[in-house]
Structure formats: C-alpha cells, structure tokens
Design an enzyme around this catalytic site. Structure first.
Site, PDB file in Angstrom:
ATOM      1  N   ARG A  61      -4.581   6.322  97.226  1.00 59.26           N
ATOM      2  CA  ARG A  61      -5.344   7.554  97.004  1.00 59.26           C
ATOM      3  C   ARG A  61      -4.486   8.581  96.256  1.00 59.26           C
ATOM      4  O   ARG A  61      -4.944   9.224  95.303  1.00 59.26           O
ATOM      5  CB  ARG A  61      -5.777   8.162  98.339  1.00 59.26           C
ATOM      6  CG  ARG A  61      -6.874   7.452  99.074  1.00 59.26           C
ATOM      7  CD  ARG A  61      -7.209   8.189 100.371  1.00 59.26           C
ATOM      8  NE  ARG A  61      -8.246   7.530 101.146  1.00 59.26           N
ATOM      9  CZ  ARG A  61      -8.719   7.975 102.308  1.00 59.26           C
ATOM     10  NH1 ARG A  61      -8.215   9.107 102.828  1.00 59.26           N
ATOM     11  NH2 ARG A  61      -9.663   7.311 102.948  1.00 59.26           N
TER      12      ARG A  61
ATOM     13  N   CYS B   4       5.241  17.237  74.185  1.00 55.93           N
ATOM     14  CA  CYS B   4       4.039  18.044  73.971  1.00 55.93           C
ATOM     15  C   CYS B   4       4.296  19.120  72.919  1.00 55.93           C
ATOM     16  O   CYS B   4       5.419  19.603  72.745  1.00 55.93           O
ATOM     17  CB  CYS B   4       3.553  18.657  75.278  1.00 55.93           C
ATOM     18  SG  CYS B   4       4.688  19.827  76.022  1.00 55.93           S
TER      19      CYS B   4
ATOM     20  N   THR C 179     -21.680   6.610 103.672  1.00 57.79           N
ATOM     21  CA  THR C 179     -20.403   6.403 104.368  1.00 57.79           C
ATOM     22  C   THR C 179     -19.866   7.713 104.910  1.00 57.79           C
ATOM     23  O   THR C 179     -19.376   7.787 106.039  1.00 57.79           O
ATOM     24  CB  THR C 179     -19.391   5.753 103.408  1.00 57.79           C
ATOM     25  OG1 THR C 179     -19.863   4.461 103.045  1.00 57.79           O
ATOM     26  CG2 THR C 179     -18.020   5.630 104.053  1.00 57.79           C
TER      27      THR C 179
ATOM     28  N   THR D 198     -22.187   1.669  97.214  1.00 56.60           N
ATOM     29  CA  THR D 198     -21.536   2.434  96.146  1.00 56.60           C
ATOM     30  C   THR D 198     -20.576   1.551  95.363  1.00 56.60           C
ATOM     31  O   THR D 198     -20.535   1.595  94.129  1.00 56.60           O
ATOM     32  CB  THR D 198     -20.798   3.640  96.748  1.00 56.60           C
ATOM     33  OG1 THR D 198     -21.742   4.492  97.396  1.00 56.60           O
ATOM     34  CG2 THR D 198     -20.071   4.433  95.671  1.00 56.60           C
TER      35      THR D 198
ATOM     36  N   GLU E 265      11.552  16.447  79.478  1.00 55.11           N
ATOM     37  CA  GLU E 265      12.532  16.839  78.468  1.00 55.11           C
ATOM     38  C   GLU E 265      13.269  18.120  78.874  1.00 55.11           C
ATOM     39  O   GLU E 265      14.491  18.234  78.687  1.00 55.11           O
ATOM     40  CB  GLU E 265      11.840  17.062  77.120  1.00 55.11           C
ATOM     41  CG  GLU E 265      11.085  15.848  76.604  1.00 55.11           C
ATOM     42  CD  GLU E 265       9.616  15.835  76.991  1.00 55.11           C
ATOM     43  OE1 GLU E 265       8.781  15.485  76.151  1.00 55.11           O
ATOM     44  OE2 GLU E 265       9.298  16.184  78.161  1.00 55.11           O
TER      45      GLU E 265
END
Length: 336
Positions: free
Chosen positions: A188, A75, A200, A276, A48
C-alpha cells in the site's frame, strides 16, 4: 557502477516520494565518490541537491571536473523545490550522466537541454532498463495517462477470499498471517493510494491505512458502482475517503477509466472485494496482480477469489503464506 549505486540510493525512497519519482545521485571525481544523495520525501530536496549539500567544502573546487550520475533527468521547473538543473549549472558541475529522460511535460528533455546549453557535458541512457523498472509507475502515469494499477487479494486453501458472514461472525475472516499483512501494508505504501469497493468498505469498515508501518498517509479511494446512501457518503468523507462512481448512464468500466485518467495518482493498489477486482481484470485496467495463497481453510460458504486465467509466479513465502505475482500476457506471449 556509479549509476547502479545511484539506483540503490533511489530505491531507499520507495513509498515516501509519491507523487514524485524515486531518484538517486552520486557525484564522482577521478574514481572517487565525493558525495551522494537521494530524494527522501515529496517536498524535500531532490537527489541532486542532497548530493551537492553533502559535498565537503574541500572538494567543491573539483566540481568542474566531476561527474554527477543521476537516475532521472534533473528537473527544469519550480515546484515545491527549485530546478535541479539550475543548481548543477550554478555549482559548475562539469558532466552529468542521466539514466532516463523524464516524461513529465514540465521537464521532458528541457533539463538536459538547459545543461548542454550551459556547457555541461550530458550523457543519457546508462542503466536505463533498471531505472525504467524502478520508476515504472511514475513513468507509466505520464506515458499512458493513467496510474499504474496493482491488484491484490488473499485466498485460502480452497480459493475463498472470506468466510461466511453471520451475526455470530460478522467478519471479515482473517485469511493470512501477520507477516503477510505487514507486507501488504508495505505494498500500500509503495503504491501511495488504495482503492476498495463500497461493498467491502461497508461490510468490513475498512480503514485503509498503513498502520503496520511508519511513513506518510496514502490516498484512499472508495469505488461505488451505485450511489452511496447519504449517511454512508458523509461517513466516507469524514474518514478521508474519496468516492468514485459512474455518472448517470455511464458504464462502470468507462467510469473507472475516466477517474483514473483524471486523477493525479502515479499508482494505486486495488484490494477488492472480488467484484471490484473482477471489474479491473475484465476491463484490462491493471498492470500487476499479487495473490496471497494461504494454507488455512475458512468455513465453506464465503465468496471465491475473482475468476482469472493469470500466469502466477512465486515471489516468496511470508510465515505460512505464499505471495505470487502475475502481469498481463500479450497474445504473442501466449503463443510462446
């Protein structure tokens, strides 16, 4: 049309706004776009404010008759930036159209209420479904009290995620091509956090970066089902990893759930290894799964991909590798 444009703008912040949501804003008067903006990075002006800053001086007198389309409730609290709803009130914007209410307890309807109390006309719910999909990780993290969890692995033509390790080939074996690896780094970045198992990490000396792309660093989490040896723990901390592990006597699934709930993460990408990944699958602590299917055949003897009965959908082909996605299936969906 204007809200769809705001959503397109918001998507340009993907991978850069964490832990904030992606938000876009379009300021319109009498069918003409006066200004627009989107949230570029956490700590920088919100959408905004960007739109108001981009408004030409000659058009400022039009604000009382103008409408701002914004993809998430403005907000109402002060964080690293000031409250957007106050800026809209002070600038005299006459009407605000909001796609979704913000579930963040610091906002959660207060921004909309403040605008209405100041005499601004507010409408909520335009393009809500698309806005929900865009910020599903952010929204879910507040509604369910844990981050959006994305699983990812790559398997060769025989379903192996790695080849056999030996002194001659200590590993890891490369499963996919460069296009898939770059796309995985983008995933990622979009998630903003990476989790790998300690086995790992020890075997592969995982860096966990997004080095194939420009952009901010991501949070890196090391899941250790058993305490790390002291030298390994120190190395992990020196390399910037946050170590998660069960408390004494705590089972792994409960520990994972606890760490996720206590984190401030909005989403996390889990890259393995197989044990995992299987822990997340078996614990139902996941929301999306991505699998790279490679035409390559690694030497026999490496670990297989985690066993699963997921329903995979084709996403695309990157070089010679196919990307597939799966989501949790409810019992009713099985029936259909």
């Amino acid at each position: 049309m204007y809200m769809r444009r705001a959503l397109d703008l918001a998507a340009q912040g993907s991978g850069f706004t964490h832990p904030n949501p992606m938000v876009g804003a379009v300021l319109v008067h009498d069918g003409r776009i006066l200004a627009e903006g989107y949230h570029h990075r956490a700590g920088e002006p919100h959408a905004e404010i960007m739109a108001l800053n981009n408004l030409g001086a000659a058009d400022r007198s039009l604000l009382p008759q103008a409408t701002m389309y914004v993809t998430l409730e403005p907000c109402s609290h002060r964080g690293r930036t000031g409250p957007c709803c106050l800026a809209l009130i002070e600038q005299g914007v006459g009407r605000v159209v909001v796609a979704l209410e913000d579930p963040n307890p610091l906002v959660s309807g207060r921004g909309i209420s403040m605008l209405r109390e100041a005499g601004c006309r507010v409408e909520v719910g335009i393009e809500a479904e698309r806005a929900e999909q865009l910020n599903r990780a952010f929204l879910s993290s507040f509604r369910r009290g844990r981050p959006w969890v994305v699983l990812k692995w790559a398997a060769d033509a025989n379903g192996a995620v790695d080849g056999p390790r030996s002194p001659e080939h200590p590993g890891p074996w490369t499963v996919t091509g460069s296009e898939a690896q770059i796309t995985s780094h983008r995933l990622r970045q979009r998630c903003g956090a990476l989790l790998v198992g300690a086995g790992t990490w020890l075997a592969d000396r995982t860096r966990g970066s997004v080095r194939a792309l420009a952009g901010p660093d991501i949070a890196r989490i090391l899941w250790a089902s058993r305490p790390l040896a002291e030298p390994d723990r120190l190395r992990a901390e020196q390399e910037g990893w946050t170590v998660w592990c069960p408390d004494a006597g705590e089972d792994s699934a409960h520990a994972l759930e606890r760490h996720l709930a206590h984190s401030t993460l909005r989403s996390v990408l889990v890259e393995g290894g197989p044990k995992t990944l299987k822990l997340f699958l078996d614990s139902s602590l996941w929301d999306e799964a991505y699998k790279w299917s490679s035409p390559r055949s690694l030497p026999a003897g490496g670990p297989p991909e985690p066993s699963n009965n997921l329903v995979w959908q084709h996403v695309g082909r990157y070089g010679g590798d196919e990307l597939q996605v799966a989501v949790p299936v409810t019992p009713n969906e099985h029936d259909r």
